[in-house]
Design a protein around this motif. Structure first.
Motif, PDB file in Angstrom:
ATOM      1  N   ASP A   1      11.517 -85.017  22.029  1.00  0.00           N
ATOM      2  CA  ASP A   1      10.640 -83.847  21.901  1.00  0.00           C
ATOM      3  C   ASP A   1       9.824 -83.722  23.186  1.00  0.00           C
ATOM      4  O   ASP A   1       8.803 -84.389  23.357  1.00  0.00           O
ATOM      5  N   MET A   2      10.285 -82.854  24.088  1.00  0.00           N
ATOM      6  CA  MET A   2       9.662 -82.751  25.402  1.00  0.00           C
ATOM      7  C   MET A   2       8.270 -82.139  25.361  1.00  0.00           C
ATOM      8  O   MET A   2       7.513 -82.236  26.335  1.00  0.00           O
ATOM      9  N   ASP A   3       7.894 -81.532  24.248  1.00  0.00           N
ATOM     10  CA  ASP A   3       6.549 -80.970  24.121  1.00  0.00           C
ATOM     11  C   ASP A   3       5.506 -82.065  23.933  1.00  0.00           C
ATOM     12  O   ASP A   3       4.311 -81.812  24.098  1.00  0.00           O
ATOM     13  N   ARG A   4       5.951 -83.269  23.583  1.00  0.00           N
ATOM     14  CA  ARG A   4       5.017 -84.357  23.297  1.00  0.00           C
ATOM     15  C   ARG A   4       4.956 -85.389  24.419  1.00  0.00           C
ATOM     16  O   ARG A   4       4.232 -86.382  24.319  1.00  0.00           O
ATOM     17  N   VAL A   5       5.745 -85.189  25.474  1.00  0.00           N
ATOM     18  CA  VAL A   5       5.817 -86.173  26.550  1.00  0.00           C
ATOM     19  C   VAL A   5       5.553 -85.502  27.896  1.00  0.00           C
ATOM     20  O   VAL A   5       5.426 -84.280  27.975  1.00  0.00           O
ATOM     21  N   TYR A   6       5.478 -86.305  28.938  1.00  0.00           N
ATOM     22  CA  TYR A   6       5.283 -85.740  30.278  1.00  0.00           C
ATOM     23  C   TYR A   6       5.961 -86.626  31.320  1.00  0.00           C
ATOM     24  O   TYR A   6       6.164 -87.819  31.112  1.00  0.00           O
ATOM     25  N   PHE A   7       6.341 -86.004  32.431  1.00  0.00           N
ATOM     26  CA  PHE A   7       6.948 -86.732  33.542  1.00  0.00           C
ATOM     27  C   PHE A   7       5.854 -87.228  34.488  1.00  0.00           C
ATOM     28  O   PHE A   7       4.942 -86.476  34.848  1.00  0.00           O
ATOM     29  N   ALA A   8       5.964 -88.487  34.904  1.00  0.00           N
ATOM     30  CA  ALA A   8       4.999 -89.041  35.863  1.00  0.00           C
ATOM     31  C   ALA A   8       5.495 -90.390  36.351  1.00  0.00           C
ATOM     32  O   ALA A   8       6.264 -91.078  35.664  1.00  0.00           O
TER      33      ALA A   8
ATOM     34  N   ASP B   1       9.873 -89.447  37.915  1.00  0.00           N
ATOM     35  CA  ASP B   1      11.177 -89.513  37.279  1.00  0.00           C
ATOM     36  C   ASP B   1      11.140 -90.121  35.877  1.00  0.00           C
ATOM     37  O   ASP B   1      12.134 -90.088  35.159  1.00  0.00           O
ATOM     38  N   TYR B   2      10.017 -90.690  35.499  1.00  0.00           N
ATOM     39  CA  TYR B   2       9.915 -91.332  34.197  1.00  0.00           C
ATOM     40  C   TYR B   2       9.347 -90.371  33.159  1.00  0.00           C
ATOM     41  O   TYR B   2       8.397 -89.628  33.427  1.00  0.00           O
ATOM     42  N   ILE B   3       9.934 -90.400  31.968  1.00  0.00           N
ATOM     43  CA  ILE B   3       9.340 -89.695  30.836  1.00  0.00           C
ATOM     44  C   ILE B   3       8.310 -90.631  30.211  1.00  0.00           C
ATOM     45  O   ILE B   3       8.604 -91.794  29.929  1.00  0.00           O
ATOM     46  N   ASN B   4       7.113 -90.122  30.006  1.00  0.00           N
ATOM     47  CA  ASN B   4       6.039 -90.930  29.447  1.00  0.00           C
ATOM     48  C   ASN B   4       5.662 -90.421  28.061  1.00  0.00           C
ATOM     49  O   ASN B   4       5.373 -89.236  27.883  1.00  0.00           O
ATOM     50  N   CYS B   5       5.681 -91.318  27.090  1.00  0.00           N
ATOM     51  CA  CYS B   5       5.316 -90.999  25.712  1.00  0.00           C
ATOM     52  C   CYS B   5       3.906 -91.547  25.461  1.00  0.00           C
ATOM     53  O   CYS B   5       3.741 -92.755  25.278  1.00  0.00           O
ATOM     54  N   PRO B   6       2.884 -90.677  25.488  1.00  0.00           N
ATOM     55  CA  PRO B   6       1.507 -91.146  25.376  1.00  0.00           C
ATOM     56  C   PRO B   6       1.112 -91.426  23.932  1.00  0.00           C
ATOM     57  O   PRO B   6       1.545 -90.740  23.008  1.00  0.00           O
ATOM     58  N   MET B   7       0.283 -92.433  23.748  1.00  0.00           N
ATOM     59  CA  MET B   7      -0.210 -92.770  22.421  1.00  0.00           C
ATOM     60  C   MET B   7      -1.733 -92.780  22.403  1.00  0.00           C
ATOM     61  O   MET B   7      -2.371 -93.271  23.339  1.00  0.00           O
ATOM     62  N   THR B   8      -2.295 -92.246  21.322  1.00  0.00           N
ATOM     63  CA  THR B   8      -3.723 -92.416  21.078  1.00  0.00           C
ATOM     64  C   THR B   8      -3.939 -93.816  20.531  1.00  0.00           C
ATOM     65  O   THR B   8      -2.978 -94.534  20.178  1.00  0.00           O
ATOM     66  N   ARG B   9      -5.185 -94.209  20.389  1.00  0.00           N
ATOM     67  CA  ARG B   9      -5.466 -95.530  19.832  1.00  0.00           C
ATOM     68  C   ARG B   9      -4.920 -95.641  18.410  1.00  0.00           C
ATOM     69  O   ARG B   9      -4.336 -96.662  18.034  1.00  0.00           O
ATOM     70  N   GLU B  10      -5.104 -94.583  17.627  1.00  0.00           N
ATOM     71  CA  GLU B  10      -4.635 -94.593  16.241  1.00  0.00           C
ATOM     72  C   GLU B  10      -3.112 -94.693  16.180  1.00  0.00           C
ATOM     73  O   GLU B  10      -2.556 -95.448  15.362  1.00  0.00           O
TER      74      GLU B  10
END
Length: 467
Positions: free
Chosen positions: A181-188, A197-206
């Protein structure tokens, strides 16, 4: 040249093909053995391999950093100067990976096969080697890898007179790019170093805490013959790391530092990074996410990662055995067995850890064996070099506490104390170490086989010329 001794190479992973191609380029006739093969139309594989291809990368597709003045970069630079065939093929099949050298693993294997097929001095034999007593005067390079067969392992144990050691390594999952789901990730790229070139899947603390709880309570795959797995510290399964403390993953493979989310301008609590598997960018591997969970459990846990809720996994993580000899007791600085001068070892079975390190040991074993095959005594790579430091570690480490190692600055000769006091900046010290190493390499390479005998075999020029 035609009177040189034949060289037998056992293993078609990374070290074996590198050794075979190197020795063949030096005018030696080479037999390359690989036990993975087709029998009655069905592949005979190891517990970790999925193909019978040469140079199959079973874990990640990264050959580590290409950032100047890092230890992995230095090792690859020395290998490039030495004419390493597999590093050249890695460069040719590279996929975008920020500051790392990552390859399209399928294309990489294909190119290795092409290079071997194009070398008339190499004969490929698809069969399992069960003995090292061949009854001829050929030289043998054992590069059978971490999944050496039981029969050959037993043979090696008898020859070395020492008990085999083993640790356990794991494989990271691979996900279908179309299901992210590219709407939930970002390239950095971390710290914006290199291309994003990396897809990053960010997480909140929860989100992180939910993921962590699911991970530590997930059911592990059956261990079967190994009740107490002795994992390699540099490649621990994520569930093992998670059980060491709630923040262990956040300071390890899920470290968010330097990965600011461009959409929010903030740094996430934790991040899962995905790296391209091939040039088509149709699949990504989860960086550092090797694990030993049941496949169903992996699906549940990994789909808790933002962006992977509906992910299709092309490959799940798994565990496999890595076997290696106690090299400090067995090998000399030419990667040759102390008690048997016709036998060399290379690759992970020799105690190096990592793709690049395995290729490096194969390169050296090929060089050294070829030199001996032509009736000369090889001059080891200098201690100041990354190549020499890697071999120095596996041959000079404390045998009682020997464990496989990657190339790091800790293995290289440190700067003199006075210089360290004057130069406080760590990056500058690393640059100085690298400059010294490359100078030492060039001096070593330039003086090989300066024998006044006109018939002396000049392997240095042969490798560079691709003879």
């Amino acid at each position: 040249m035609s009177n040189s001794r034949k060289i037998r190479v056992i293993g078609g992973g990374l070290a074996g093909p590198e050794a075979a191609l190197t020795a063949a380029s030096l005018g030696c006739e080479v037999e390359l053995y690989e036990m993975r093969r087709e029998v009655d139309g069905k592949p005979v594989l190891t517990p970790a391999h999925q193909t019978t291809d040469f140079g199959e990368l079973v874990c990640s597709n990264s050959l580590k950093s290409e950032s100047p003045n890092t230890a992995p970069w230095l090792l690859k630079q020395e290998m490039r100067r030495a004419g390493s065939r597999l590093i050249a093929l890695a460069d040719e099949t590279a996929v975008p990976a920020g500051h790392a050298l990552a390859v399209d693993r399928v294309e990489f294997s294909r190119r290795i096969a092409e290079a071997i097929a194009a070398e008339p001095r190499i004969t490929v034999i698809r069969d399992e080697v069960k003995t090292l007593d061949f009854g001829d005067d050929a030289l043998t390079i054992v590069a059978s890898g971490p999944l050496t067969s039981d029969a050959l392992s037993t043979e090696i144990a008898k020859l070395t007179g020492a008990e085999h050691l083993a640790f356990y390594d794991s494989i990271s999952p691979i996900v279908d790019a179309e299901t992210i789901d590219m709407d939930r990730v970002y390239f950095a790229a971390r710290w914006d170093k290199g291309t994003a070139d990396y897809i990053n899947c960010p997480m909140t603390r929860e989100e992180y805490e939910v993921f962590l709880n699911a991970l530590v309570t997930a059911e592990a795959a059956e261990s079967k013959e190994w009740e107490k797995a002795d994992y390699f510290e540099g490649c621990l399964p994520i569930e093992i790391l998670a059980k060491r403390g709630p923040d262990t993953l956040r300071f390890g493979p899920m470290k968010p530092v330097g990965l600011r989310d461009p959409r929010t301008g903030k740094t996430p609590w934790a991040v899962v990074q995905l790296r391209k598997e091939n040039l088509r960018a149709d699949s990504y591997n989860l960086v550092g996410f090797q694990n030993h969970l049941k496949y169903g459990e992996q699906a549940k846990v990994l789909r808790l990662i933002p962006g992977l809720e509906d992910a299709k996994f092309l490959r799940y993580g798994q565990i496999h055995r890595n076997t290696y000899i106690c090299s400090p007791r067995v090998l000399d600085e030419r990667l040759r067995m102390k008690e048997r001068s016709d036998l060399f070892f290379a690759g992970q079975i020799s105690g190096v850890e990592g793709y690049t390190e395995s290729i490096a040991s194969g390169l050296l074993a090929g060089l050294y064996a070829a030199t001996v095959a032509h009736g000369e005594e090889p001059v080891p790579a200098p201690r100041q070099t990354a190549l020499g430091s890697l071999v120095n570690y596996i041959t000079q480490a404390d045998p009682k506490h020997f464990q496989p190692a990657n190339i790091t600055f800790d293995l290289l000769v440190p700067l003199e104390e006075e210089t360290r006091r004057k130069v406080r900046d760590k990056k500058e010290r690393h640059r100085m170490v690298c400059d010294r190493a490359l100078a030492a390499f060039d001096d070593w390479w330039a003086t090989q086989n300066r024998n006044p005998n006109k018939d002396s075999f000049d392997w240095r020029n042969s490798v560079r010329a691709g003879v």
